[in-house]
Design an enzyme around this catalytic site. Structure first.
Site, PDB file in Angstrom:
ATOM      1  N   HIS A   1       0.765  -1.205   0.212  1.00  0.00           N
ATOM      2  CA  HIS A   1       0.057   0.105  -0.066  1.00  0.00           C
ATOM      3  C   HIS A   1       0.874   1.129  -0.116  1.00  0.00           C
ATOM      4  O   HIS A   1       1.555   1.428   1.026  1.00  0.00           O
ATOM      5  CB  HIS A   1      -0.932   0.024   1.241  1.00  0.00           C
TER       6      HIS A   1
ATOM      7  N   GLU B   1       1.778  -4.435  11.566  1.00  0.00           N
ATOM      8  CA  GLU B   1       1.453  -3.103  11.333  1.00  0.00           C
ATOM      9  C   GLU B   1       2.179  -2.105  12.336  1.00  0.00           C
ATOM     10  O   GLU B   1       2.306  -2.427  13.463  1.00  0.00           O
ATOM     11  CB  GLU B   1       0.153  -3.066  11.715  1.00  0.00           C
TER      12      GLU B   1
END
Length: 251
Positions: A35, A206
């Protein structure tokens, strides 16, 4: 060592004798920036790379026993264009691991082919796959893992994030979750978790875009480039500890 496949660069780190025949090759595969807008993922990846090429005794030990393959930027076109989640063709690549197209998702297709090829090589043991991301709403560092029918395998999958939680002040095990959400079926973590055998560990790592809370604190602490880099170093350290605890390496 720098490789290139379908214009997607990857890095390999190991001692030279790891590339010769004779002993099983332990492999760790990491990807980042699928991303494009998740720039903290690049700082984490930089921390991993900087540590692995250093003269730190742990880094030297890892290079002696493990081959690291790192794709620092899985979606380079999206990063160049300033996209937030999509590729040049407008696809979210992290939903297409199951059946990537060499035309529409060339970098993902090439990386998947490489991982599948290595997983089928009897001389290679793919120990870890970690996909590094940044999160826009949650705080701290945390992980997503997979759910399995085998309870013992489920417990083993939880060891790595627990080690991070106990030793990295910004990591949160309470934010970590293990799921088989249908929406995430096309992610690298979910697809490879189903493809690889039960000795492999697949995670999404993350880190918050913004800040983290430490135990007992009342105010969040802002993430900086430096703290993201240190998070990458911590991940490597405790990956080593988990593997050693499973008697995978002779140290």
């Amino acid at each position: 060592m720098v490789g290139d496949s379908h214009a997607c660069a990857f890095l390999s780190f190991c001692a030279v004798d790891q590339l010769s025949g004779g002993r099983e090759k332990k492999l760790v595969f990491l990807t980042a920036r699928v991303h494009p807008g998740e720039s903290p993922a690049s700082f984490v990846c930089q921390g991993l790379i900087d540590f692995l090429v250093s003269q730190h005794p742990v880094a030297q030990l890892l290079r002696d026993y493990v081959i690291f393959k790192i794709v620092p930027m899985l979606n380079p076109d999206g990063v160049y264009l300033g996209n937030y989640r999509s590729s040049l063709m407008g696809f979210d690549l992290n939903r297409h691991w199951q059946d990537p197209s060499p035309w529409a998702h060339p970098t993902l297709y090439a990386v998947k082919q490489l991982i599948v090829q290595m997983s089928q090589d009897p001389s290679v043991s793919l120990e870890f796959y970690i996909d590094v991301h940044a999160h826009s709403t949650m705080l701290n560092g945390f992980m997503y893992g997979n759910v399995f029918e085998d309870e013992e395998r489920v417990q083993r999958q939880a060891v790595f994030p627990r080690l991070l939680c106990h030793n990295a002040h910004d990591f949160s095990f309470s934010n970590t979750s293990f799921n088989r959400d249908v929406v995430k079926a096309g992610t690298g973590r979910r697809f490879l978790g189903g493809l690889l055998d039960d000795t492999s560990y697949c995670y999404t790592l993350e880190v918050s875009f913004y800040s983290y809370m430490t135990s007992g604190s009342t105010a969040p602490v802002a993430y900086t480039e430096e703290t993201c880099i240190l998070g990458g170093v911590a991940s490597i350290h405790f990956m080593l500890v988990q593997s050693a605890s499973n008697n995978k390496y002779p140290f």
